[in-house]
Design a protein around this motif. Structure first.
Motif, short mmCIF file in Angstrom:
data_model
loop_
_atom_site.label_atom_id
_atom_site.label_comp_id
_atom_site.label_asym_id
_atom_site.label_seq_id
_atom_site.Cartn_x
_atom_site.Cartn_y
_atom_site.Cartn_z
N GLU A 127 116.17 14.18 -100.67
CA GLU A 127 114.91 14.04 -99.93
C GLU A 127 115.14 14.21 -98.43
N LYS A 186 115.66 17.95 -97.91
CA LYS A 186 114.39 18.68 -97.95
C LYS A 186 113.64 18.53 -96.63
N THR A 187 113.60 17.31 -96.12
CA THR A 187 112.91 17.07 -94.86
C THR A 187 113.54 17.87 -93.73
N ALA A 237 114.62 23.48 -105.55
CA ALA A 237 114.94 22.12 -105.08
C ALA A 237 113.89 21.11 -105.53
N ASN A 238 112.62 21.48 -105.40
CA ASN A 238 111.55 20.52 -105.69
C ASN A 238 111.30 20.32 -107.18
N ILE A 239 111.54 21.34 -107.99
CA ILE A 239 111.20 21.23 -109.40
C ILE A 239 112.44 21.07 -110.27
N ASP A 286 113.02 26.74 -102.30
CA ASP A 286 112.17 25.56 -102.20
C ASP A 286 111.74 25.06 -103.58
N ASN A 287 111.27 25.96 -104.43
CA ASN A 287 110.83 25.57 -105.78
C ASN A 287 111.99 25.04 -106.62
N SER A 335 115.41 18.41 -108.93
CA SER A 335 114.91 17.03 -108.99
C SER A 335 114.71 16.58 -110.45
N TYR A 344 112.52 21.50 -94.07
CA TYR A 344 111.15 21.75 -93.63
C TYR A 344 111.03 21.70 -92.10
#
Length: 170
Positions: free
Chosen positions: A117, A120-121, A77-79, A74-75, A82, A124
């Motif tokens: 995005e 990611k959705t 992908a998000n940090i 998760d981290n 991106s 989740y």
């Protein structure tokens, strides 16, 4: 390219479209700048591809049962992913606009942002089948962009030549 006598910072480009002197010359400084833009685009896209492989490894290890790697996945992908993609977008825009190069990488990177995005959705929401399918698509798109960037040869006069050919045809 041969250097024009008396002007050390201006290079005469052979094969440039005929016309005014402004369209048939390119400064050595702008040529170095264009090479730097392409170099940075390549660097960020290759770094993005490498981190994408790390992301796949984290997902594979998570699926095998190491639940602690979900947070890393998760981290990453998000940090990291991106951020690297954003940093790749900057030279892609610079290649398109000031350097008069291809606009393709800019649009493909924007598409990748939207796909990431979406992915990611889906992750989740725990829709893992779709999450994995979109991930494979993103990975393929990334490989395609890296191959394009490595093989790309910048020709700032390509657009002017196409415009001149259209005008001559009318």
């Amino acid at each position: 390219m041969r250097q024009r006598p008396g002007a050390q910072d201006v290079l005469q480009v052979e094969g440039a479209p005929s016309g005014t002197g402004a369209t048939s010359r390119i400064t050595a400084k702008s040529q170095r700048w264009n090479k730097q833009i392409i170099l940075w685009l390549r660097v960020f896209l290759v770094a993005y591809l490498i981190d994408m492989m790390v992301q796949v490894g984290l997902a594979a290890l998570f699926i095998t049962g190491d639940v602690g790697l979900l947070k890393w996945h998760d981290n990453n992908a998000n940090i990291i992913l991106s951020t690297l993609l954003f940093f790749a977008l900057i030279p892609a825009i610079l290649l398109w606009r000031p350097a008069r190069g291809s606009s393709g990488p800019t649009w493909w990177i924007v598409v990748m942002f939207l796909l990431i995005e979406t992915q990611k959705t889906l992750g989740y929401l725990r829709l893992i089948g779709l999450h994995i399918m979109i991930g494979v698509g993103i990975f393929g798109l990334t490989v395609g962009l890296v191959v394009w960037a490595v093989m790309y040869k910048h020709d700032p006069y390509k657009r002017e030549a196409k415009k001149a050919a259209k005008k001559a045809g009318k």
